[in-house]
Design a protein around this motif. Structure first.
Motif, PDB file in Angstrom:
ATOM      1  N   LYS A 115      -6.357 -21.068  -8.747  1.00  0.00           N
ATOM      2  CA  LYS A 115      -5.643 -21.685  -9.849  1.00  0.00           C
ATOM      3  C   LYS A 115      -6.102 -21.012 -11.137  1.00  0.00           C
ATOM      4  O   LYS A 115      -7.304 -20.845 -11.358  1.00  0.00           O
ATOM      5  N   THR A 116      -5.150 -20.615 -11.967  1.00  0.00           N
ATOM      6  CA  THR A 116      -5.495 -20.007 -13.244  1.00  0.00           C
ATOM      7  C   THR A 116      -4.704 -20.672 -14.364  1.00  0.00           C
ATOM      8  O   THR A 116      -3.546 -21.066 -14.186  1.00  0.00           O
ATOM      9  N   ILE A 117      -5.343 -20.785 -15.517  1.00  0.00           N
ATOM     10  CA  ILE A 117      -4.686 -21.404 -16.661  1.00  0.00           C
ATOM     11  C   ILE A 117      -3.607 -20.471 -17.192  1.00  0.00           C
ATOM     12  O   ILE A 117      -3.773 -19.246 -17.187  1.00  0.00           O
ATOM     13  N   SER A 176       0.597 -28.911 -27.910  1.00  0.00           N
ATOM     14  CA  SER A 176       0.974 -29.138 -26.520  1.00  0.00           C
ATOM     15  C   SER A 176       0.425 -30.487 -26.081  1.00  0.00           C
ATOM     16  O   SER A 176       0.062 -31.330 -26.913  1.00  0.00           O
ATOM     17  N   ALA A 177       0.370 -30.695 -24.767  1.00  0.00           N
ATOM     18  CA  ALA A 177      -0.205 -31.917 -24.202  1.00  0.00           C
ATOM     19  C   ALA A 177      -0.719 -31.628 -22.805  1.00  0.00           C
ATOM     20  O   ALA A 177      -0.179 -30.772 -22.093  1.00  0.00           O
ATOM     21  N   VAL A 178      -1.770 -32.339 -22.419  1.00  0.00           N
ATOM     22  CA  VAL A 178      -2.328 -32.256 -21.067  1.00  0.00           C
ATOM     23  C   VAL A 178      -2.451 -33.662 -20.498  1.00  0.00           C
ATOM     24  O   VAL A 178      -2.408 -34.654 -21.231  1.00  0.00           O
ATOM     25  N   GLY A 179      -2.600 -33.738 -19.198  1.00  0.00           N
ATOM     26  CA  GLY A 179      -2.776 -35.033 -18.556  1.00  0.00           C
ATOM     27  C   GLY A 179      -4.207 -35.522 -18.647  1.00  0.00           C
ATOM     28  O   GLY A 179      -5.126 -34.773 -18.999  1.00  0.00           O
ATOM     29  N   ARG A 180      -4.385 -36.776 -18.289  1.00  0.00           N
ATOM     30  CA  ARG A 180      -5.740 -37.352 -18.244  1.00  0.00           C
ATOM     31  C   ARG A 180      -6.338 -37.063 -16.870  1.00  0.00           C
ATOM     32  O   ARG A 180      -6.632 -37.977 -16.090  1.00  0.00           O
ATOM     33  N   ASP A 181      -6.478 -35.789 -16.593  1.00  0.00           N
ATOM     34  CA  ASP A 181      -6.932 -35.365 -15.271  1.00  0.00           C
ATOM     35  C   ASP A 181      -7.876 -34.175 -15.413  1.00  0.00           C
ATOM     36  O   ASP A 181      -8.126 -33.678 -16.514  1.00  0.00           O
ATOM     37  N   GLU A 226      -8.632 -31.478 -18.572  1.00  0.00           N
ATOM     38  CA  GLU A 226      -9.968 -31.271 -19.148  1.00  0.00           C
ATOM     39  C   GLU A 226     -10.340 -29.790 -19.114  1.00  0.00           C
ATOM     40  O   GLU A 226     -10.841 -29.239 -20.109  1.00  0.00           O
ATOM     41  N   LYS A 227     -10.078 -29.141 -17.980  1.00  0.00           N
ATOM     42  CA  LYS A 227     -10.399 -27.724 -17.860  1.00  0.00           C
ATOM     43  C   LYS A 227      -9.528 -26.869 -18.773  1.00  0.00           C
ATOM     44  O   LYS A 227      -9.984 -25.832 -19.292  1.00  0.00           O
ATOM     45  N   ALA A 228      -8.276 -27.287 -18.984  1.00  0.00           N
ATOM     46  CA  ALA A 228      -7.385 -26.537 -19.874  1.00  0.00           C
ATOM     47  C   ALA A 228      -7.928 -26.527 -21.296  1.00  0.00           C
ATOM     48  O   ALA A 228      -7.942 -25.487 -21.965  1.00  0.00           O
ATOM     49  N   CYS A 229      -8.386 -27.676 -21.765  1.00  0.00           N
ATOM     50  CA  CYS A 229      -8.926 -27.757 -23.122  1.00  0.00           C
ATOM     51  C   CYS A 229     -10.211 -26.943 -23.248  1.00  0.00           C
ATOM     52  O   CYS A 229     -10.458 -26.304 -24.284  1.00  0.00           O
ATOM     53  N   GLU A 230     -11.013 -26.942 -22.195  1.00  0.00           N
ATOM     54  CA  GLU A 230     -12.228 -26.121 -22.196  1.00  0.00           C
ATOM     55  C   GLU A 230     -11.868 -24.638 -22.283  1.00  0.00           C
ATOM     56  O   GLU A 230     -12.501 -23.870 -23.027  1.00  0.00           O
ATOM     57  N   PRO A 248       0.929 -35.844 -15.503  1.00  0.00           N
ATOM     58  CA  PRO A 248      -0.072 -34.853 -15.069  1.00  0.00           C
ATOM     59  C   PRO A 248       0.012 -33.565 -15.888  1.00  0.00           C
ATOM     60  O   PRO A 248       1.068 -33.237 -16.452  1.00  0.00           O
ATOM     61  N   THR A 249      -1.085 -32.854 -15.937  1.00  0.00           N
ATOM     62  CA  THR A 249      -1.103 -31.550 -16.592  1.00  0.00           C
ATOM     63  C   THR A 249      -0.119 -30.611 -15.897  1.00  0.00           C
ATOM     64  O   THR A 249       0.034 -30.643 -14.672  1.00  0.00           O
ATOM     65  N   GLY A 250       0.545 -29.778 -16.664  1.00  0.00           N
ATOM     66  CA  GLY A 250       1.566 -28.889 -16.129  1.00  0.00           C
ATOM     67  C   GLY A 250       1.045 -27.943 -15.067  1.00  0.00           C
ATOM     68  O   GLY A 250      -0.095 -27.491 -15.103  1.00  0.00           O
TER      69      GLY A 250
END
Length: 298
Positions: free
Chosen positions: A22-24, A46-51, A55-59, A77-79
């Protein structure tokens, strides 16, 4: 010392799901990351899920040096996107619907912060407009009238665009980027009529139809890229850089980021084209959409 140019990218955060990893990803996220690496002050709306993926996307965004103040949390969910590469390294996408980035909601605080930031440019495409909620958010941001330049990379993904989203890009952009693979689809929807099939005439027909567009960039795959300036009618042609292709994921996004960053710094279009070609040539020689680099070394 010249201050950094400020760019706001609006759009999808997507995890590309390969058979073995999996890659961002997501064009706006890739663009924002490359813009930061190219020397801009880059932010993402943008927006991400509470998953965990959110969390990893924001990091990852913070590691890329992208401002995450405008990345909201969603109950969706996150895209994600299923990706398969053909024998030439060209990606085939299956994009999961109704995810966090489809549900971007703007607070008054966010809108005020965006106005106060005084961005030099806004970037977006069509995918972020596939859902009515995010479509409304992007159009509200674009309609603020506070962006000197608006760069639209059309990026027509199967089942993720319609005539309305394409038309909004063409009616809003000051710089429009389109692949020649996708140009016939635009022409069929928008009905502009080039007098010949030359690149200059195709780009000129777009500019005649949409008078606010100052520059059209046509990407030509292995044949490089072409730009047309509506301000003076000049044409620019740039060859593809490098001969090693591992994956084209992120190549177009890196091209856009390098081009726009140079352009905002007042560089001539031919310099913008050269920088963009060199960076995208570097990216296709790597598996990651955003490999680590210094633009000055490429």
């Amino acid at each position: 010392m010249q201050s950094k140019k400020k760019i706001l990218a609006a759009g999808e955060i997507i995890w590309d799901i390969y058979p073995d990893k999996k890659t961002i990803g997501g064009a706006p996220l890739n663009f924002a990351a490359h813009a930061a690496l190219c020397g801009a002050q880059s932010a993402l709306l943008s927006a991400v899920g509470r998953d965990k993926l959110g969390e990893k996307a924001c990091e990852a965004l913070k590691e890329f040096g992208v401002d995450t103040r405008f990345v909201g949390l969603s109950d969706r969910p996150t895209g994600s996107c299923l990706v398969e590469l053909d024998k030439n390294g060209v990606p085939q996408y299956t994009i999961v619907p109704d995810t966090a980035y489809d549900n971007i909601r703007l607070s008054e605080e966010i809108k005020t912060a965006i106005r106060e930031e005084a961005f030099d440019a806004l970037y977006f495409g069509t995918l972020i407009q596939r859902n009515e909620i995010s479509r409304k958010a992007v159009r509200e941001i674009a309609g603020m009238g506070c962006f000197p330049e608006i760069f639209c990379d059309v990026n027509l993904r199967r089942d993720c665009y319609d005539r309305d989203s394409v038309e909004f890009c063409l009616k809003t952009a000051t710089v429009l980027k389109v692949s020649m693979e996708e140009e016939p689809l635009l022409r069929a929807m928008e009905g502009y009529e080039p007098k010949s099939e030359s690149l200059a005439e195709i780009a000129g027909a777009v500019c005649r139809r949409f008078g606010q567009i100052k520059t059209v960039i046509l990407t030509l795959g292995k044949d490089g890229s072409f730009a047309y300036s509506a301000l003076d009618g000049k044409e620019y042609r740039e060859s593809a850089f490098g001969d090693k292709v591992i994956s084209t994921v992120g190549a177009g996004d890196s091209f856009s980021a390098a081009w726009l960053t140079e352009y905002l710094c007042g560089k001539p279009i031919e310099v913008c084209m050269q920088k963009a070609a060199r960076l995208s040539g570097f990216v296709v020689a790597h598996t990651d959409a955003v490999p680590k680099y210094k633009l000055s070394e490429i």
